[in-house]
Design an enzyme around this catalytic site. Structure first.
Site, PDB file in Angstrom:
ATOM      1  N   GLU A  44      16.563 -21.027 -11.120  1.00  0.00           N
ATOM      2  CA  GLU A  44      15.502 -21.911 -11.621  1.00  0.00           C
ATOM      3  C   GLU A  44      14.664 -22.416 -10.453  1.00  0.00           C
ATOM      4  OE1 GLU A  44      16.959 -25.142 -14.092  1.00  0.00           O
ATOM      5  OE2 GLU A  44      15.208 -26.359 -13.570  1.00  0.00           O
ATOM      6  N   ARG A  48       8.215 -28.752  -8.008  1.00  0.00           N
ATOM      7  CA  ARG A  48       8.214 -30.068  -7.363  1.00  0.00           C
ATOM      8  C   ARG A  48       7.544 -30.026  -6.007  1.00  0.00           C
ATOM      9  NH1 ARG A  48      14.329 -31.820  -8.611  1.00  0.00           N
ATOM     10  NH2 ARG A  48      14.282 -31.034 -10.736  1.00  0.00           N
ATOM     11  N   THR A  72      11.330 -28.116 -14.242  1.00  0.00           N
ATOM     12  CA  THR A  72      10.405 -29.260 -14.107  1.00  0.00           C
ATOM     13  C   THR A  72       9.032 -28.896 -14.694  1.00  0.00           C
ATOM     14  OG1 THR A  72      11.555 -29.630 -11.986  1.00  0.00           O
ATOM     15  CG2 THR A  72       9.869 -31.217 -12.575  1.00  0.00           C
ATOM     16  N   LYS A 132      19.046 -28.460 -22.101  1.00  0.00           N
ATOM     17  CA  LYS A 132      19.459 -29.038 -20.824  1.00  0.00           C
ATOM     18  C   LYS A 132      19.996 -30.450 -21.121  1.00  0.00           C
ATOM     19  CE  LYS A 132      17.385 -30.588 -16.478  1.00  0.00           C
ATOM     20  NZ  LYS A 132      16.663 -30.114 -15.298  1.00  0.00           N
TER      21      LYS A 132
HETATM   22  C1  3PG Z   1      17.254 -31.410 -12.091  1.00  0.00           C
HETATM   23  O1  3PG Z   1      16.102 -31.220 -11.868  1.00  0.00           O
HETATM   24  O2  3PG Z   1      17.805 -30.858 -13.028  1.00  0.00           O
HETATM   25  C2  3PG Z   1      18.024 -32.348 -11.238  1.00  0.00           C
HETATM   26  O3  3PG Z   1      17.177 -33.176 -10.521  1.00  0.00           O
HETATM   27  C3  3PG Z   1      18.926 -31.661 -10.320  1.00  0.00           C
HETATM   28  O4  3PG Z   1      19.874 -32.563  -9.954  1.00  0.00           O
HETATM   29  P1  3PG Z   1      20.803 -32.318  -8.699  1.00  0.00           P
HETATM   30  O5  3PG Z   1      19.898 -32.367  -7.510  1.00  0.00           O
HETATM   31  O6  3PG Z   1      21.783 -33.474  -8.742  1.00  0.00           O
HETATM   32  O7  3PG Z   1      21.474 -30.994  -8.847  1.00  0.00           O
END
Ligand code: 3PG
Length: 215
Positions: A44, A48, A72, A132
């Site tokens: 994925e 960001r 995202t 999710k």
């Molecule tokens: C996401 O985007 O799903 C989370 O911010 C990821 O979280 P993590 O950095 O704790 O894995």
């Protein structure tokens, strides 16, 4: 085989989805290759960074053995951009119907984020059965997934947010967990140092934990 079937088959094999936060195409491609070398082929790429959308397209081209999705994804505009770059699935932190509809019309699997029963129920009524669960650790972790599993019996979740090698097995022990997502597999420090072996080792460790948890 459809994208959805291929994705689900790979997640059965290795139920872990590493997050890639791309800063530039070269390091993003090296990161994706290192993950594939460790046994994780569902990746994925999260939107960001400024470079994320372009990098996603470069990874799709350079690492054809991976299924590359976009995370995202906040808007229809984002969804259109990532589909045009070859994203093969879409992940959102929340539930937003226009993104769900866009993904469906593009024929792509969509994993919108939910954290409550009401959100899960809305998603269920949109016909979605793979969601999710975000932010997993803050939203109640494995106990919350157990509770949701009792009522949304045909839904499978992808917990993300606070998942690590230390708690991966707790999530994967639950039958309603499709896969776990996380950024612990792609540490910034390793990428900055150009030490991609660290990423391959973390991926292989996650595969080993998953095999044990699911055996
Ligand atoms: C996401 O985007 O799903 C989370 O911010 C990821 O979280 P993590 O950095 O704790 O894995």
């Amino acid at each position: 085989m459809s994208v959805s079937d291929d994705l689900h088959a790979r997640l059965e094999q290795a139920p872990v989805v590493p997050l890639v936060v791309p800063e530039d195409a070269e390091t993003a491609i090296s990161t994706a290759k290192a993950l594939v070398a460790g046994g994780l082929t569902v990746i994925e790429v999260v939107l960001r960074t400024e470079a994320a959308i372009a990098c996603l397209g470069e990874i799709v081209k350079a690492v054809p053995e991976a299924i590359v999705g976009a995370g995202t994804v906040l808007s229809e505009h984002h969804a259109g951009e990532v589909v045009s770059r070859g994203a093969q699935f879409i992940v959102s932190p929340g539930l937003y119907e226009p993104v769900v509809s866009y993904a469906k019309s593009a024929g792509l699997p969509i994993f919108p984020g939910v954290a409550t029963a009401s959100e899960a129920q809305n998603a269920w009524n949109m016909g979605l059965r793979s969601l999710k669960f975000f932010p997993a650790s803050l939203a109640g972790g494995p106990s919350m997934l157990k509770a949701l599993g009792a009522v949304y019996r045909d839904v499978r979740f992808m917990p993300t947010g606070g998942v690590s090698a230390a708690n991966l097995a707790d999530y994967l022990a639950l039958p309603n967990v499709l896969a776990c997502g996380g950024s612990w597999l792609t540490p910034k420090s390793a990428i900055a140092a150009g030490n991609y072996q660290v990423i391959t080792d973390l991926a292989a460790e996650a595969v080993a934990i998953a095999n044990q948890a699911r055996s």
